[in-house]
Design a protein around this motif. Sequence first.
Motif, PDB file in Angstrom:
ATOM      1  N   ALA A 204       0.876  -1.169   0.115  1.00  0.00           N
ATOM      2  CA  ALA A 204       0.062   0.083  -0.019  1.00  0.00           C
ATOM      3  C   ALA A 204       0.871   1.175  -0.059  1.00  0.00           C
ATOM      4  CB  ALA A 204      -0.876   0.008   1.231  1.00  0.00           C
ATOM      5  N   GLY A 205       2.005   1.275  -0.825  1.00  0.00           N
ATOM      6  CA  GLY A 205       2.716   2.433  -1.223  1.00  0.00           C
ATOM      7  C   GLY A 205       3.789   2.623  -0.023  1.00  0.00           C
TER       8      GLY A 205
ATOM      9  N   LEU B  89       8.819  -5.821  10.835  1.00  0.00           N
ATOM     10  CA  LEU B  89       7.742  -5.551   9.709  1.00  0.00           C
ATOM     11  C   LEU B  89       7.736  -4.185   9.584  1.00  0.00           C
ATOM     12  CD1 LEU B  89       5.038  -8.396  10.440  1.00  0.00           C
ATOM     13  CD2 LEU B  89       6.946  -8.212   8.602  1.00  0.00           C
ATOM     14  N   HIS B  90       8.572  -3.303  10.409  1.00  0.00           N
ATOM     15  CA  HIS B  90       8.764  -1.729  10.014  1.00  0.00           C
ATOM     16  C   HIS B  90       7.066  -1.335  10.531  1.00  0.00           C
ATOM     17  CE1 HIS B  90      12.781  -1.601   8.098  1.00  0.00           C
ATOM     18  NE2 HIS B  90      12.592  -2.949   8.229  1.00  0.00           N
ATOM     19  N   ASN B  91       6.503  -2.015  11.332  1.00  0.00           N
ATOM     20  CA  ASN B  91       5.160  -1.373  12.145  1.00  0.00           C
ATOM     21  C   ASN B  91       4.232  -1.406  10.801  1.00  0.00           C
ATOM     22  OD1 ASN B  91       3.833  -0.275  14.126  1.00  0.00           O
ATOM     23  ND2 ASN B  91       3.832   2.028  12.948  1.00  0.00           N
ATOM     24  N   ILE B  92       4.210  -2.250   9.814  1.00  0.00           N
ATOM     25  CA  ILE B  92       3.378  -2.457   8.766  1.00  0.00           C
ATOM     26  C   ILE B  92       2.547  -3.533   9.230  1.00  0.00           C
ATOM     27  CG2 ILE B  92       2.825  -3.314   6.557  1.00  0.00           C
ATOM     28  CD1 ILE B  92       5.177  -1.861   5.488  1.00  0.00           C
ATOM     29  N   PRO B  93       1.195  -3.393   9.265  1.00  0.00           N
ATOM     30  CA  PRO B  93       0.251  -2.245   8.456  1.00  0.00           C
ATOM     31  C   PRO B  93      -0.111  -0.997   9.321  1.00  0.00           C
ATOM     32  CG  PRO B  93      -1.077  -3.986   9.252  1.00  0.00           C
ATOM     33  CD  PRO B  93       0.151  -4.255   9.928  1.00  0.00           C
TER      34      PRO B  93
ATOM     35  N   ILE C  25      -1.514   3.880   8.604  1.00  0.00           N
ATOM     36  CA  ILE C  25      -2.500   4.715   9.302  1.00  0.00           C
ATOM     37  C   ILE C  25      -1.733   5.692  10.282  1.00  0.00           C
ATOM     38  CG2 ILE C  25      -4.275   3.357   8.820  1.00  0.00           C
ATOM     39  CD1 ILE C  25      -4.139   2.550  11.634  1.00  0.00           C
ATOM     40  N   GLY C  26      -0.401   5.858  10.224  1.00  0.00           N
ATOM     41  CA  GLY C  26       0.543   6.533  11.400  1.00  0.00           C
ATOM     42  C   GLY C  26       0.112   6.220  12.841  1.00  0.00           C
ATOM     43  N   PHE C  27      -0.311   5.010  13.019  1.00  0.00           N
ATOM     44  CA  PHE C  27      -0.177   4.411  14.444  1.00  0.00           C
ATOM     45  C   PHE C  27       1.214   3.840  14.869  1.00  0.00           C
ATOM     46  CE2 PHE C  27      -1.805   1.171  17.620  1.00  0.00           C
ATOM     47  CZ  PHE C  27      -2.316   2.275  18.426  1.00  0.00           C
ATOM     48  N   PRO C  28       1.515   4.189  15.990  1.00  0.00           N
ATOM     49  CA  PRO C  28       2.746   3.650  16.347  1.00  0.00           C
ATOM     50  C   PRO C  28       2.668   2.299  17.100  1.00  0.00           C
ATOM     51  CG  PRO C  28       2.208   5.359  17.902  1.00  0.00           C
ATOM     52  CD  PRO C  28       1.180   5.376  16.787  1.00  0.00           C
TER      53      PRO C  28
END
Length: 192
Positions: free
Chosen positions: A34-35, A149-153, A157-160
């Motif tokens: 998703a980009g 996973l580098h905080n994906i997904p 949505i910018g959620f840490p």
Amino acid sequence: MNIPNKITISRIILIPLFMFFLLAPLGLGDILIAGYVLPWAHFLGALLFILAASTDWLDGYYARKYNLVTNLGKFLDPLADKLLMTAALIALVELALLPAWIAVIIISREFAVTGIRLVAAADGQVIAASNLGKWKTVFQIIAVSALMLHNIPFELIGFPFASITVWIATILTIISGWDYFVKNKHIVLKSK
């Protein structure tokens, strides 16, 4: 060797494999989600870590359900857990995805609790994992996976999520470590 012990050994075997993918400059390229760009090596390393971590539940469940608990399993299971988590934490520090001080806190707590368990074992006592210790492990696995996973997904949505779970895991690590010491101080302070 019974099936739960074989499962535990598979967890140990997966450690260098997940480390290889996570840290080796394989030139596998990136995966686009998703980009958001995630290195394939980190994605594969995370999948192998999650697979290895899930065997911890599986071997314990199988050993208890079929009454296959052995001394070898009692030795190998916590060793495999500590090797897996230590390897993951060191790799994340190497990748600059986790501050070293957090890794030191988590690894130090594991050494300290293991020391208490060894002293207790020498006296014929067994210290079972507490519920706090189990929750600590769950959040450590979630946090490590999210970092790999580098905080994906959640990054989408910018959620840490990764940062929050790291903090929860660190706090639970400290609290559960303190809990072990308080509940077992008689073991440490005992003089013969």
